[in-house]
Design a protein around this motif. Structure first.
Motif, PDB file in Angstrom:
ATOM      1  N   ASP A  35       1.686  11.874  -9.961  1.00 11.84           N
ATOM      2  CA  ASP A  35       1.085  13.118 -10.004  1.00 11.84           C
ATOM      3  C   ASP A  35       2.180  14.513 -10.054  1.00 11.84           C
ATOM      4  N   ALA A  36       3.318  14.059  -9.588  1.00 16.80           N
ATOM      5  CA  ALA A  36       4.423  15.073  -9.753  1.00 16.80           C
ATOM      6  C   ALA A  36       5.157  15.051 -11.054  1.00 16.80           C
ATOM      7  N   GLY A  37       4.822  14.147 -12.083  1.00 13.52           N
ATOM      8  CA  GLY A  37       5.348  14.188 -13.175  1.00 13.52           C
ATOM      9  C   GLY A  37       6.802  13.700 -13.261  1.00 13.52           C
ATOM     10  N   THR A  38       7.202  13.004 -12.135  1.00 14.53           N
ATOM     11  CA  THR A  38       8.630  12.409 -11.909  1.00 14.53           C
ATOM     12  C   THR A  38       8.440  10.808 -12.714  1.00 14.53           C
ATOM     13  N   LEU A  39       7.391  10.350 -12.689  1.00 15.73           N
ATOM     14  CA  LEU A  39       7.038   8.921 -13.528  1.00 15.73           C
ATOM     15  C   LEU A  39       6.010   8.951 -14.145  1.00 15.73           C
ATOM     16  N   HIS A  40       6.354   8.691 -15.707  1.00 16.33           N
ATOM     17  CA  HIS A  40       5.381   8.756 -16.747  1.00 16.33           C
ATOM     18  C   HIS A  40       5.257   7.539 -17.123  1.00 16.33           C
ATOM     19  N   VAL A  41       4.137   6.815 -16.990  1.00 16.34           N
ATOM     20  CA  VAL A  41       3.639   5.353 -17.309  1.00 16.34           C
ATOM     21  C   VAL A  41       2.578   5.342 -18.379  1.00 16.34           C
ATOM     22  N   PRO A  42       2.982   5.069 -19.772  1.00 10.04           N
ATOM     23  CA  PRO A  42       1.745   5.279 -20.609  1.00 10.04           C
ATOM     24  C   PRO A  42       0.924   4.196 -20.606  1.00 10.04           C
ATOM     25  N   GLU A  43      -0.306   4.783 -20.712  1.00  5.45           N
ATOM     26  CA  GLU A  43      -1.614   4.010 -20.763  1.00  5.45           C
ATOM     27  C   GLU A  43      -2.206   3.536 -21.878  1.00  5.45           C
ATOM     28  N   LYS A  44      -1.697   3.940 -22.851  1.00  3.40           N
ATOM     29  CA  LYS A  44      -1.910   3.241 -24.178  1.00  3.40           C
ATOM     30  C   LYS A  44      -1.227   2.124 -24.414  1.00  3.40           C
ATOM     31  N   HIS A  45      -1.809   1.265 -25.085  1.00  2.00           N
ATOM     32  CA  HIS A  45      -1.018   0.059 -26.105  1.00  2.00           C
ATOM     33  C   HIS A  45      -0.443   0.651 -27.280  1.00  2.00           C
ATOM     34  N   GLU A  46       0.717  -0.465 -27.808  1.00  2.14           N
ATOM     35  CA  GLU A  46       1.321   0.411 -28.786  1.00  2.14           C
ATOM     36  C   GLU A  46       0.231   0.465 -30.186  1.00  2.14           C
ATOM     37  N   GLU A  47      -0.666  -0.329 -30.034  1.00  2.00           N
ATOM     38  CA  GLU A  47      -1.673  -0.120 -31.365  1.00  2.00           C
ATOM     39  C   GLU A  47      -2.436   1.057 -31.062  1.00  2.00           C
ATOM     40  N   GLU A  48      -2.685   1.687 -30.102  1.00  5.96           N
ATOM     41  CA  GLU A  48      -3.427   2.956 -29.708  1.00  5.96           C
ATOM     42  C   GLU A  48      -2.568   3.919 -29.943  1.00  5.96           C
ATOM     43  N   VAL A  49      -1.350   4.076 -30.151  1.00  2.00           N
ATOM     44  CA  VAL A  49      -0.187   5.115 -30.351  1.00  2.00           C
ATOM     45  C   VAL A  49      -1.164   6.069 -31.331  1.00  2.00           C
ATOM     46  N   SER A  50      -1.010   7.396 -31.109  1.00  2.00           N
ATOM     47  CA  SER A  50      -1.439   8.449 -32.206  1.00  2.00           C
ATOM     48  C   SER A  50      -0.549   8.617 -33.064  1.00  2.00           C
ATOM     49  N   ASP A  51      -0.973   9.343 -34.259  1.00  2.00           N
ATOM     50  CA  ASP A  51      -0.076   9.764 -35.395  1.00  2.00           C
ATOM     51  C   ASP A  51       0.727  10.713 -34.745  1.00  2.00           C
ATOM     52  N   GLU A  52       0.764  11.508 -34.096  1.00  2.00           N
ATOM     53  CA  GLU A  52       1.532  12.481 -33.401  1.00  2.00           C
ATOM     54  C   GLU A  52       2.732  11.824 -32.710  1.00  2.00           C
ATOM     55  N   ASP A  53       2.241  10.693 -31.981  1.00  2.00           N
ATOM     56  CA  ASP A  53       3.466   9.845 -31.254  1.00  2.00           C
ATOM     57  C   ASP A  53       4.331   9.075 -32.105  1.00  2.00           C
ATOM     58  N   GLN A  54       3.792   8.702 -33.222  1.00  2.00           N
ATOM     59  CA  GLN A  54       4.373   7.898 -34.154  1.00  2.00           C
ATOM     60  C   GLN A  54       5.458   8.609 -35.134  1.00  2.00           C
TER      61      GLN A  54
ATOM     62  N   GLY B 247       0.840  -1.221   0.025  1.00  2.00           N
ATOM     63  CA  GLY B 247       0.277   0.126  -0.037  1.00  2.00           C
ATOM     64  C   GLY B 247       0.989   1.248  -0.017  1.00  2.00           C
ATOM     65  N   LYS B 248       1.898   1.204   0.954  1.00  2.00           N
ATOM     66  CA  LYS B 248       2.822   2.386   0.863  1.00  2.00           C
ATOM     67  C   LYS B 248       3.435   2.400  -0.421  1.00  2.00           C
ATOM     68  N   LEU B 249       3.859   1.351  -1.188  1.00  2.00           N
ATOM     69  CA  LEU B 249       4.678   1.394  -2.501  1.00  2.00           C
ATOM     70  C   LEU B 249       3.500   2.048  -3.417  1.00  2.00           C
ATOM     71  N   GLU B 250       2.413   1.790  -3.283  1.00  2.00           N
ATOM     72  CA  GLU B 250       1.293   2.349  -4.422  1.00  2.00           C
ATOM     73  C   GLU B 250       1.198   3.736  -4.090  1.00  2.00           C
ATOM     74  N   ARG B 251       1.090   4.219  -2.784  1.00  2.00           N
ATOM     75  CA  ARG B 251       0.816   5.630  -2.589  1.00  2.00           C
ATOM     76  C   ARG B 251       2.125   6.378  -3.004  1.00  2.00           C
ATOM     77  N   SER B 252       3.276   5.913  -2.750  1.00  2.00           N
ATOM     78  CA  SER B 252       4.531   6.556  -3.368  1.00  2.00           C
ATOM     79  C   SER B 252       4.419   6.791  -4.878  1.00  2.00           C
ATOM     80  N   ARG B 253       3.933   5.527  -5.576  1.00  2.00           N
ATOM     81  CA  ARG B 253       4.136   5.669  -6.910  1.00  2.00           C
ATOM     82  C   ARG B 253       3.156   6.663  -7.383  1.00  2.00           C
ATOM     83  N   GLN B 254       1.878   6.590  -6.991  1.00  2.00           N
ATOM     84  CA  GLN B 254       0.894   7.586  -7.450  1.00  2.00           C
ATOM     85  C   GLN B 254       1.193   9.060  -7.117  1.00  2.00           C
ATOM     86  N   ARG B 255       2.114   9.410  -5.904  1.00  2.00           N
ATOM     87  CA  ARG B 255       2.733  10.715  -5.956  1.00  2.00           C
ATOM     88  C   ARG B 255       3.828  11.054  -7.073  1.00  2.00           C
ATOM     89  N   ALA B 256       4.572  10.070  -7.302  1.00  2.00           N
ATOM     90  CA  ALA B 256       5.290  10.315  -8.453  1.00  2.00           C
ATOM     91  C   ALA B 256       4.762  10.724  -9.862  1.00  2.00           C
TER      92      ALA B 256
END
Length: 586
Positions: free
Chosen positions: A273-292, A262-271
């Motif tokens: 929210d602070a923008g220090t950790l970026h985790v893509p939510e989209k799968h590769e087949e959903e990547v936008s044209d701009e990202d390509q 639980g403490k790990l998950e809260r620490s991860r969520q803070r990161a």
């Protein structure tokens, strides 16, 4: 997410089952950087190899992005990167050449621009751009670790496993590598797992996994390690582990696991929210044209290159390594030039005329006896010389064949196993070895035959003799290549190959005939006999008669010798194929 559920890895020791990994259960989210620590022999590397699939789990299950790896297929080579403790680069190559070869072997690129883009990207990510033209052999320990990482990043793996990549480094280099791994975990949701014995720089990790005797003793935030183990300093953790059996530590962890996760998950969520950790939510087949447009190499799944691409890359790399190894080039030139000269030193003894008995009947019986003795002496002299020179050529070419391939696979076994893990086809690897060795065999055998024939003409059908010289070299090269593929170390392969060549002369029967009850068992395995016998059978009738008059060993027709040597080559290639496909990571 990577998840382990009650994973075990069991071996048999003294007839009993021993769990090197015992019921390990952990969860690792995307974009996570985790250290695996513990005392020596606690199972850190074993766990990493089990996750990688190098050690098949004996019980439990591993899940990757919700997929059961045991039932639904293992990792794709492009999904995972594994950086072992040993160097995975060849010393004669430059940093840029090493990364280029790794890319060509693992990734099917669209064109030269795509290839260059990948190389430049990993050079920049790992901080190697400034030393791209430097040879591997002059790199420092930290630079070699960076190169190992770069060679794994060419396929953009989503799971990166690192085994003791900071061992043996000074504190500054160690921190730089840990910082680099931390940064790599922050890109595109990559999971980075690092096995380390050091408890320094723990603050750079998202979580710490502590193992004790193959069991999980702790998995949680690094700043809570001392609190959990009730110690004042992280250096006291290992002595603390020794105060209780691993079963008790595992049981204690299972009671507190949910709270720490639980403490790990809260620490991860803070990161996040602070923008220090970026985790893509989209799968590769959903990547936008701009990202390509921004990341063209990640817009589609990475595909492995074809057989001929891998073959061409391996063959080009092998010749490059060969010509840059001045000692090997000098040795090959010395062998090719000196061995034929040794044979020609005795060639004049085989050029003498062979007298025949006069058709006219001698009036004096004493003169007839003297004539017969003279003819016999000349036959013995020439027959012995011709037989000896042929066998000398055969043995020297056997030695060349052994030198060609005894270390060819065994000497780079670790790198080969690592590249095979990354998607290299064993068939492409073996084909590249055969193409390289075939060039050596042709050059050595043809030069041996032509050079010796120039100074002393072969007294018979020279093309047949040259064919058997090629076959003996090819047979010994193939057999020693098979030995090299089956042995675990280059020393073992070299020693066995030397013994094999050493027994060729005494067991061939060319010098002393073996007892018949032994000869029928040994002869099928002695390549030198078949090459010698086939060449002798190609001699002109008068010389052949002279040779037969001085040897006790029976000769075999040329066609039988030919098929037998081809069979020996086939056996060597089959052994090499079996050894190349067999897993020999350690």
């Amino acid at each position: 997410m990577l998840e382990l559920k009650d994973v075990c890895f069991t071996i048999q020791k003294d007839g009993e089952s021993v769990n090197l990994i015992d019921s390990a259960s952990i969860q690792i989210p995307r974009g996570h950087f985790m250290a695996i620590v513990g005392p020596s022999g606690c199972g850190k590397t074993t766990l990493l190899k089990t996750i990688a699939g190098l050690n098949p789990e004996s019980d439990g299950a591993l899940f990757w992005e919700g997929r059961n790896l045991s039932e639904e297929g293992d990792f794709e080579p492009a999904e995972i990167g594994y950086v072992p403790q040993f160097s995975i680069a060849y010393d004669p190559l430059t940093v840029d050449e090493s990364i280029e070869a790794a890319t060509r072997l693992r990734v099917r690129t669209r064109d030269a621009e795509d290839l260059d883009h990948r190389i430049d990207r990993v050079l920049e990510e790992t901080g190697l751009t400034a030393i791209a033209d430097r040879h591997v052999k002059v790199l420092s320990g930290g630079q070699k670790r960076r190169l190992g990482l770069a060679m794994e990043l060419v396929s953009d793996p989503k799971l990166l496993l690192c085994d003791e990549v900071t061992s043996g480094l000074d504190p500054r280099s160690e921190r730089e590598i840990v910082r680099l791994l931390h940064d790599l975990s922050r890109r595109d949701g990559r999971i980075v797992l690092s096995v380390t014995h050091s408890l320094a720089h723990l603050e750079l990790y998202d979580s710490i996994l502590v193992l004790h005797e193959g069991r999980v003793a702790y998995h949680g935030p690094p700043d809570l390690v001392t609190h959990y183990f009730s110690v004042h300093d992280t250096e006291e953790v290992y002595p603390k582990l020794a105060t209780q059996p691993s079963e008790r530590w595992q049981g204690s962890w299972l009671k507190h696991q949910e709270a720490y996760y639980g403490k790990l998950e809260r620490s991860r969520q803070r990161a996040i929210d602070a923008g220090t950790l970026h985790v893509p939510e989209k799968h590769e087949e959903e990547v936008s044209d701009e990202d390509q447009e921004e990341k063209p190499e990640q817009a589609a799944s990475v595909k492995a290159p074809g057989f001929f691409t891998q073959l061409g890359t391996l063959l080009s790399r092998r010749w490059r390594i060969f010509f840059r190894d001045k000692g090997q080039v000098f040795l090959q030139l010395a062998i090719i030039l000196c061995f034929p000269i040794l044979v020609t030193l005795f060639s004049d003894k085989a050029e003498g005329p062979i007298a025949s008995l006069s058709d006219a009947k001698q009036d004096n019986i004493l003169e007839e006896i003297q004539e017969r003795q003279m003819v016999r002496q000349e036959q013995v002299k020439v027959g012995s010389a011709v037989s000896g020179i042929i066998m000398f050529q055969v043995i020297l070419l056997s030695l060349m064949g052994s030198n060609n391939s005894a270390r060819e696979i065994a000497g780079e076994r670790q790198i080969f196993e690592k590249e095979k893990f990354g998607g290299l086809r064993p068939s492409a690897y073996l084909a590249s070895k055969l193409a390289f060795l075939a060039c050596l065999v042709l050059a050595q055998s043809i030069w041996m035959g032509v050079f010796v024939n120039f100074f002393g003409v072969f007294r018979g059908e020279f093309p047949q003799h040259l064919l058997f010289l090629l076959l003996i070299n090819g047979a010994m090269t193939a057999i020693c290549l098979g030995i090299s593929a089956l042995m675990r170390t280059a020393e073992q392969a070299s020693l066995l190959s030397i013994y094999l060549v050493g027994f060729q002369l005494p067991l061939s029967g060319a010098v002393l005939a073996l007892p018949e009850h032994i000869e029928k068992f040994t002869r099928p395995f002695i390549s030198a006999y078949w090459a010698w016998s086939g060449s002798v059978d190609a001699l002109e009738s008068k010389v052949l008669y002279a040779v037969k008059s001085v040897i006790d060993t029976s000769l075999t027709p040329q066609n039988v010798c030919l098929y037998t040597l081809l069979f020996h080559i086939g056996v060597g290639l089959i052994a090499a194929w079996i050894g190349a496909r067999r897993h020999q990571w350690d």
